[in-house]
Motif scaffolding. Structure first.
Motif, mmCIF file in Angstrom:
data_model
loop_
_atom_site.group_PDB
_atom_site.id
_atom_site.type_symbol
_atom_site.label_atom_id
_atom_site.label_comp_id
_atom_site.label_asym_id
_atom_site.label_seq_id
_atom_site.Cartn_x
_atom_site.Cartn_y
_atom_site.Cartn_z
ATOM 1 N N LYS A 112 0.852 4.240 -2.767
ATOM 2 C CA LYS A 112 0.433 5.294 -2.546
ATOM 3 C C LYS A 112 1.405 6.672 -2.897
ATOM 4 O O LYS A 112 1.249 7.546 -2.827
ATOM 5 C CB LYS A 112 0.051 5.693 -1.040
ATOM 6 C CG LYS A 112 -1.103 5.079 -0.358
ATOM 7 C CD LYS A 112 -0.996 5.116 1.118
ATOM 8 C CE LYS A 112 -2.452 4.819 1.628
ATOM 9 N NZ LYS A 112 -2.503 4.700 3.043
ATOM 10 N N ASN A 159 -3.414 3.564 8.241
ATOM 11 C CA ASN A 159 -4.791 3.987 8.004
ATOM 12 C C ASN A 159 -4.834 5.011 9.327
ATOM 13 O O ASN A 159 -5.565 6.146 9.390
ATOM 14 C CB ASN A 159 -5.853 3.080 7.871
ATOM 15 C CG ASN A 159 -5.589 2.645 6.402
ATOM 16 O OD1 ASN A 159 -5.328 3.053 5.598
ATOM 17 N ND2 ASN A 159 -6.055 1.448 6.402
ATOM 18 N N ASP A 160 -4.447 4.420 10.392
ATOM 19 C CA ASP A 160 -4.761 5.142 11.738
ATOM 20 C C ASP A 160 -3.252 5.719 12.032
ATOM 21 O O ASP A 160 -2.373 4.886 12.550
ATOM 22 C CB ASP A 160 -5.115 4.264 12.712
ATOM 23 C CG ASP A 160 -5.080 4.787 14.201
ATOM 24 O OD1 ASP A 160 -4.899 5.795 14.471
ATOM 25 O OD2 ASP A 160 -5.814 4.200 15.192
ATOM 26 N N GLU A 161 -3.103 6.902 12.066
ATOM 27 C CA GLU A 161 -1.760 7.631 12.250
ATOM 28 C C GLU A 161 -1.354 7.466 13.648
ATOM 29 O O GLU A 161 -0.232 7.595 13.776
ATOM 30 C CB GLU A 161 -1.823 9.031 11.848
ATOM 31 C CG GLU A 161 -2.143 9.298 10.463
ATOM 32 C CD GLU A 161 -1.066 8.984 9.628
ATOM 33 O OE1 GLU A 161 0.104 8.849 9.912
ATOM 34 O OE2 GLU A 161 -1.384 8.646 8.347
ATOM 35 N N ARG A 189 0.876 -1.178 0.037
ATOM 36 C CA ARG A 189 0.067 -0.022 -0.082
ATOM 37 C C ARG A 189 0.930 1.118 0.127
ATOM 38 O O ARG A 189 0.651 2.129 -0.623
ATOM 39 C CB ARG A 189 -0.832 -0.025 1.233
ATOM 40 C CG ARG A 189 -2.038 -0.787 1.098
ATOM 41 C CD ARG A 189 -3.045 -0.621 1.866
ATOM 42 N NE ARG A 189 -2.619 -0.646 3.629
ATOM 43 C CZ ARG A 189 -2.769 -1.604 4.375
ATOM 44 N NH1 ARG A 189 -3.064 -2.692 3.793
ATOM 45 N NH2 ARG A 189 -2.268 -1.309 5.616
#
Length: 224
Positions: free
Chosen positions: A28, A160-162, A24
């Protein structure tokens, strides 16, 4: 962040970088991972990159010329923050080191094989040597994948969750607290009541206390 990994076994690194978070991150455009086949820089007819050690002894030693040719080509294209050699006698990888590396832009990683690499490669080109533990593996490919995985997940935008990476084990020199999910009661084995209370302040205190207990029990050296 870009990683250029130099190896005689590029196929060994195909799977680790083609799945999950690393995949991913590349899609990105946050991380770029390029694997270079060292044999392509050999001038030998058989594309060999090793030879017998001076002074005798067992095993074969990786030659300086192929590594030098690859590194110099890469350096002609961009500036590099570090040239890392994966070695059992390097500094042991830890979370603090991963945090530091995640702030860099371009990194070269050299994967040794056979008996080792010509010392002159380390003397001339290498700026940092990293070990993943006090044991010997067949080569530097798997350790290089470990370094890349540990570093890339820390780069902003990858997870996704910083906040997830900031709460990992070792970030504050503690192991992580126990975690639970549904169902709250499985065959009589229940989730601690505090986690179901909704009182976030008390939950954070509980998590810190549990992390401290786990660290004291399993890794007391971290508390020193």
């Amino acid at each position: 962040m870009r990683f250029d990994i130099i190896t005689v076994l590029p196929g060994l690194l195909e799977s680790p970088f083609a799945h999950s978070i690393l995949q991913r991150a590349q899609k990105k455009g946050i991380a770029e991972i390029v694997v270079h086949n060292l044999r392509e820089y050999s001038t030998q007819k058989q594309r060999s990159v090793d030879d017998y050690p001076y002074g005798g002894g067992s095993g074969m030693v990786m030659q300086i010329a192929p590594f030098a040719a690859c590194i110099e080509k890469l350096k002609s294209e961009r500036d590099y923050d570090e040239v890392i050699f994966m070695s059992p006698d390097g500094k042991t990888l830890n979370q603090a080191m991963a945090n530091q590396l995640s702030g860099l832009t371009n990194v070269i990683i050299l994967c040794g094989h056979y008996k080792g690499i010509d010392q002159r490669i380390r003397d001339i080109f290498v700026t940092k040597e990293i070990s993943v533990g006090d044991y010997v593996l067949s080569g530097g490919e798997l350790p290089s994948a470990i370094v890349v995985d540990a570093v890339v997940r820390l780069i902003p935008g990858v997870l996704n969750d910083e906040t997830s990476a900031l709460s990992d084990s070792f970030q504050d020199d503690l192991l992580d607290a126990p975690v639970y999910t549904r169902p709250a009661d499985w065959n009589g084995h229940k989730v601690p009541d505090i986690l179901l209370s909704g009182d976030q302040a008390k939950i954070e205190i509980w998590r810190h206390d549990e992390a401290l207990k786990r660290t004291q029990d399993r890794r007391p050296d971290l508390l020193e």
